[in-house]
Design a protein around this motif. Structure first.
Motif, PDB file in Angstrom:
ATOM      1  N   SER A  26      -6.088   5.552   2.070  1.00 51.13           N
ATOM      2  CA  SER A  26      -6.191   4.139   1.707  1.00 51.13           C
ATOM      3  C   SER A  26      -5.576   3.880   0.336  1.00 51.13           C
ATOM      4  CB  SER A  26      -7.667   3.707   1.706  1.00 51.13           C
ATOM      5  OG  SER A  26      -7.807   2.420   1.136  1.00 51.13           O
ATOM      6  N   LEU A  27      -5.907   4.714  -0.656  1.00 48.93           N
ATOM      7  CA  LEU A  27      -5.364   4.509  -2.001  1.00 48.93           C
ATOM      8  C   LEU A  27      -3.848   4.662  -2.000  1.00 48.93           C
ATOM      9  CD1 LEU A  27      -5.949   3.930  -4.964  1.00 48.93           C
ATOM     10  CD2 LEU A  27      -6.183   6.391  -5.341  1.00 48.93           C
ATOM     11  N   ILE A  28      -3.333   5.569  -1.203  1.00 55.95           N
ATOM     12  CA  ILE A  28      -1.873   5.746  -1.099  1.00 55.95           C
ATOM     13  C   ILE A  28      -1.218   4.462  -0.609  1.00 55.95           C
ATOM     14  CG2 ILE A  28      -0.069   6.920   0.240  1.00 55.95           C
ATOM     15  CD1 ILE A  28      -1.864   9.450   0.102  1.00 55.95           C
ATOM     16  N   LEU A  29      -1.772   3.868   0.439  1.00 53.76           N
ATOM     17  CA  LEU A  29      -1.199   2.636   0.983  1.00 53.76           C
ATOM     18  C   LEU A  29      -1.359   1.472   0.009  1.00 53.76           C
ATOM     19  CD1 LEU A  29      -2.251   2.827   4.752  1.00 53.76           C
ATOM     20  CD2 LEU A  29      -0.050   3.415   3.703  1.00 53.76           C
ATOM     21  N   CYS A  30      -2.479   1.439  -0.717  1.00 52.93           N
ATOM     22  CA  CYS A  30      -2.690   0.368  -1.690  1.00 52.93           C
ATOM     23  C   CYS A  30      -1.708   0.479  -2.854  1.00 52.93           C
ATOM     24  CB  CYS A  30      -4.129   0.391  -2.200  1.00 52.93           C
ATOM     25  SG  CYS A  30      -5.341  -0.118  -0.968  1.00 52.93           S
ATOM     26  N   GLN A  31      -1.398   1.699  -3.281  1.00 52.63           N
ATOM     27  CA  GLN A  31      -0.392   1.885  -4.319  1.00 52.63           C
ATOM     28  C   GLN A  31       0.993   1.564  -3.780  1.00 52.63           C
ATOM     29  OE1 GLN A  31      -0.721   2.425  -7.568  1.00 52.63           O
ATOM     30  NE2 GLN A  31       1.502   2.324  -7.795  1.00 52.63           N
ATOM     31  N   PHE A  32       1.251   1.934  -2.538  1.00 55.15           N
ATOM     32  CA  PHE A  32       2.530   1.631  -1.898  1.00 55.15           C
ATOM     33  C   PHE A  32       2.746   0.126  -1.810  1.00 55.15           C
ATOM     34  CE2 PHE A  32       5.377   2.002   2.025  1.00 55.15           C
ATOM     35  CZ  PHE A  32       6.454   2.509   1.310  1.00 55.15           C
ATOM     36  N   ALA A  33       1.660  -0.637  -1.707  1.00 50.72           N
ATOM     37  CA  ALA A  33       1.751  -2.094  -1.594  1.00 50.72           C
ATOM     38  C   ALA A  33       2.248  -2.743  -2.887  1.00 50.72           C
ATOM     39  CB  ALA A  33       0.387  -2.670  -1.215  1.00 50.72           C
ATOM     40  N   TYR A  34       2.270  -1.988  -3.997  1.00 48.68           N
ATOM     41  CA  TYR A  34       2.792  -2.530  -5.259  1.00 48.68           C
ATOM     42  C   TYR A  34       4.322  -2.618  -5.247  1.00 48.68           C
ATOM     43  CZ  TYR A  34      -1.596  -2.436  -7.938  1.00 48.68           C
ATOM     44  OH  TYR A  34      -2.864  -2.680  -8.419  1.00 48.68           O
ATOM     45  N   LEU A  35       4.983  -1.920  -4.334  1.00 44.21           N
ATOM     46  CA  LEU A  35       6.437  -1.952  -4.297  1.00 44.21           C
ATOM     47  C   LEU A  35       6.925  -3.327  -3.855  1.00 44.21           C
ATOM     48  CD1 LEU A  35       5.908   1.097  -4.550  1.00 44.21           C
ATOM     49  CD2 LEU A  35       7.858   1.488  -3.072  1.00 44.21           C
ATOM     50  N   LYS A  36       8.130  -3.689  -4.303  1.00 44.44           N
ATOM     51  CA  LYS A  36       8.674  -5.015  -4.037  1.00 44.44           C
ATOM     52  C   LYS A  36       9.485  -4.984  -2.732  1.00 44.44           C
ATOM     53  CE  LYS A  36       7.308  -5.813  -8.305  1.00 44.44           C
ATOM     54  NZ  LYS A  36       6.105  -6.565  -8.644  1.00 44.44           N
ATOM     55  N   PHE A  37       8.846  -5.411  -1.644  1.00 47.76           N
ATOM     56  CA  PHE A  37       9.483  -5.372  -0.331  1.00 47.76           C
ATOM     57  C   PHE A  37      10.281  -6.639  -0.020  1.00 47.76           C
ATOM     58  CE2 PHE A  37       5.733  -2.531   0.203  1.00 47.76           C
ATOM     59  CZ  PHE A  37       6.410  -1.368   0.532  1.00 47.76           C
ATOM     60  N   HIS A 255      -7.621   3.510 -14.832  1.00 51.71           N
ATOM     61  CA  HIS A 255      -7.426   2.498 -13.786  1.00 51.71           C
ATOM     62  C   HIS A 255      -6.181   2.811 -12.949  1.00 51.71           C
ATOM     63  CE1 HIS A 255      -7.982  -1.369 -11.876  1.00 51.71           C
ATOM     64  NE2 HIS A 255      -6.831  -1.832 -12.298  1.00 51.71           N
ATOM     65  N   ASP A 256      -5.285   3.593 -13.495  1.00 50.20           N
ATOM     66  CA  ASP A 256      -4.046   3.991 -12.823  1.00 50.20           C
ATOM     67  C   ASP A 256      -4.356   4.959 -11.673  1.00 50.20           C
ATOM     68  OD1 ASP A 256      -1.599   4.958 -12.012  1.00 50.20           O
ATOM     69  OD2 ASP A 256      -1.016   5.763 -13.968  1.00 50.20           O
ATOM     70  N   PRO A 257      -4.037   4.592 -10.409  1.00 50.55           N
ATOM     71  CA  PRO A 257      -4.331   5.469  -9.264  1.00 50.55           C
ATOM     72  C   PRO A 257      -3.688   6.848  -9.361  1.00 50.55           C
ATOM     73  CG  PRO A 257      -3.779   3.271  -8.499  1.00 50.55           C
ATOM     74  CD  PRO A 257      -3.452   3.310  -9.966  1.00 50.55           C
ATOM     75  N   TYR A 258      -2.569   6.946 -10.066  1.00 49.27           N
ATOM     76  CA  TYR A 258      -1.904   8.239 -10.188  1.00 49.27           C
ATOM     77  C   TYR A 258      -2.685   9.212 -11.079  1.00 49.27           C
ATOM     78  CZ  TYR A 258       2.205   6.280  -7.883  1.00 49.27           C
ATOM     79  OH  TYR A 258       3.063   5.705  -6.965  1.00 49.27           O
ATOM     80  N   SER A 259      -3.691   8.701 -11.770  1.00 50.04           N
ATOM     81  CA  SER A 259      -4.504   9.583 -12.615  1.00 50.04           C
ATOM     82  C   SER A 259      -5.723  10.124 -11.872  1.00 50.04           C
ATOM     83  CB  SER A 259      -4.982   8.827 -13.867  1.00 50.04           C
ATOM     84  OG  SER A 259      -6.049   7.948 -13.561  1.00 50.04           O
ATOM     85  N   TRP A 260      -5.995   9.604 -10.674  1.00 49.17           N
ATOM     86  CA  TRP A 260      -7.180  10.023  -9.922  1.00 49.17           C
ATOM     87  C   TRP A 260      -6.955  11.403  -9.313  1.00 49.17           C
ATOM     88  CZ3 TRP A 260      -9.805   5.418  -6.964  1.00 49.17           C
ATOM     89  CH2 TRP A 260      -9.970   4.344  -7.848  1.00 49.17           C
ATOM     90  N   LEU A 261      -7.946  12.264  -9.445  1.00 46.15           N
ATOM     91  CA  LEU A 261      -7.810  13.642  -8.989  1.00 46.15           C
ATOM     92  C   LEU A 261      -8.246  13.820  -7.537  1.00 46.15           C
ATOM     93  CD1 LEU A 261      -9.034  15.606 -12.151  1.00 46.15           C
ATOM     94  CD2 LEU A 261      -6.681  15.196 -11.381  1.00 46.15           C
TER      95      LEU A 261
END
Length: 373
Positions: A26-37, A255-261
């Motif tokens: 889920s977090l992967i898709l939510c971060q992917f949603a930040y891209l400008k499509f 708050h940055d998802p890339y920092s979550w372990l």
């Protein structure tokens, strides 16, 4: 231990039939949603078929995906890991919406993913790099819905009608708030088709907002995750239980998802949020709820006008030209009228009074704890 990117590299060979959809996915898709499509994925009004992640990757405008320079490197790494994995390599994308309306003070974006046949995920984008997106975050403290929340309901009902099947939904940051708001205010027949709602460090709602909604119908479907030092996700937090994820960053940077372990195939979970952070979160929430709507409007509008005086329309330009930004802010502060200045002083005084009271209670609690030993 690794990050969401390492998770894809380690478990990317598993299909969702072999390894069911979970919180990390889920977090992967939510971060992917930040891209400008924009221009790459069709909108709801086009009634076009889903496009594959491979089609987006091979599009000549592929580089436009990374409009947010803050996360260009990590977002590029995420996309490449996804497109070259079995787990996300067949991902399909549709119903992309991206609206920024300065007059309505709203920044809204959502997109629908189909990781595999029969599996759908509606993702709401969190705050992007725009100043107006930051202002809308502040507006979430009001009782009345912000335009983005209203849009989130419309998007959900229109998209769910097109899908006609059960689905997951969620978002990171403000996107998590939008996901829950949409779910608790949509039609009951749509609520019944929601599998889970993922809120990744997204703020909550004032009590009256929940009371006037269908929250009870979807409350047990919410899956909340917050980092070890969460502030955003604990704002007006009242959506029940949550899991605390360890982060490799500190303070608000968590708050940055890339920092979550990630540990093995799940987040690395810790028992609770740092006590110091929890103290500040409680103080901030009590302060927000102590202000009436007029005070909140004055505080938010004044703060926004002061930042807007920097003449930057996005946070990237704001930080890149910080000297000019600070000069604009200092000039704006001088021009705030006397009445507004008085109200702002009263508002900040209330914050320090609540902070002082909580500090006294904290000290008394520690003394009682020591004497009980």
């Amino acid at each position: 231990m690794g990050t969401i990117i390492d998770y894809i590299k380690e478990y990317g060979d598993y299909s969702f039939a072999e390894k069911p959809f979970g919180e990390v996915d889920s977090l992967i898709l939510c971060q992917f949603a930040y891209l400008k499509f924009d221009g790459l994925v069709p909108g709801p009004e086009e009634n076009a078929p889903f496009v594959s992640i491979r089609q987006v990757f091979e599009n000549q405008d592929y580089d436009n995906l990374y409009g947010d320079e803050r996360y260009r490197e990590k977002n590029t790494e995420l996309f490449l890991a996804m497109v070259h994995s079995r787990r996300f390599g067949s991902l399909k994308i549709n119903y992309y919406v991206n609206q920024i309306e300065l007059e309505k003070e709203t920044q809204f974006s959502a997109v629908t993913f189909q990781p595999e046949e029969g599996l759908f995920y509606i993702a709401y984008r969190g705050t992007d790099e725009t100043i107006v997106g930051w202002k809308e975050d502040l507006n979430l403290a009001f009782s009345e819905p912000v335009p983005g929340q209203i849009m989130s309901v419309s998007y959900l009902e229109e998209t769910a009608e097109k899908l006609g099947k059960p689905f997951y939904m969620g978002g990171h940051s403000k996107g998590g708030n939008f996901a829950i708001y949409a779910a608790m205010n949509c039609q009951a027949k749509i609520q019944d088709r929601i599998v889970n709602i993922y809120n990744h460090d997204g703020p909550g709602f004032r009590p009256e907002v929940k009371e006037n909604s269908g929250f009870d119908r979807i409350g047990d479907k919410i899956r909340r995750t917050v980092p070890h030092s969460s502030m955003v996700g604990m704002l007006l937090s009242s959506e029940g239980s949550y899991r605390v994820v360890e982060s490799r960053s500190f303070g608000l940077a968590q708050h940055d998802p890339y920092s979550w372990l990630v540990e093995k195939d799940d987040f690395r979970i810790v028992k609770q949020i740092y006590s110091g952070r929890m103290f500040m979160d409680t103080t901030l929430n009590d302060w927000i709820l102590s202000l009436n709507q007029e005070q909140m409007h004055i505080f938010v509008d004044t703060l926004y006008d002061v930042v807007k005086a920097s003449e930057a329309d996005n946070l990237i330009d704001f930080t890149a030209n910080w000297k000019k930004s600070i000069q604009g802010i200092m000039s704006a502060i001088k021009n705030v009228d006397a009445n507004t200045t008085k109200i702002m002083n009263d508002i900040m005084k209330a914050l320090f009074e609540i902070l002082s009271q909580h500090t006294k209670e904290e000290i008394q609690g520690r003394k009682k704890h020591r004497s009980a030993k």
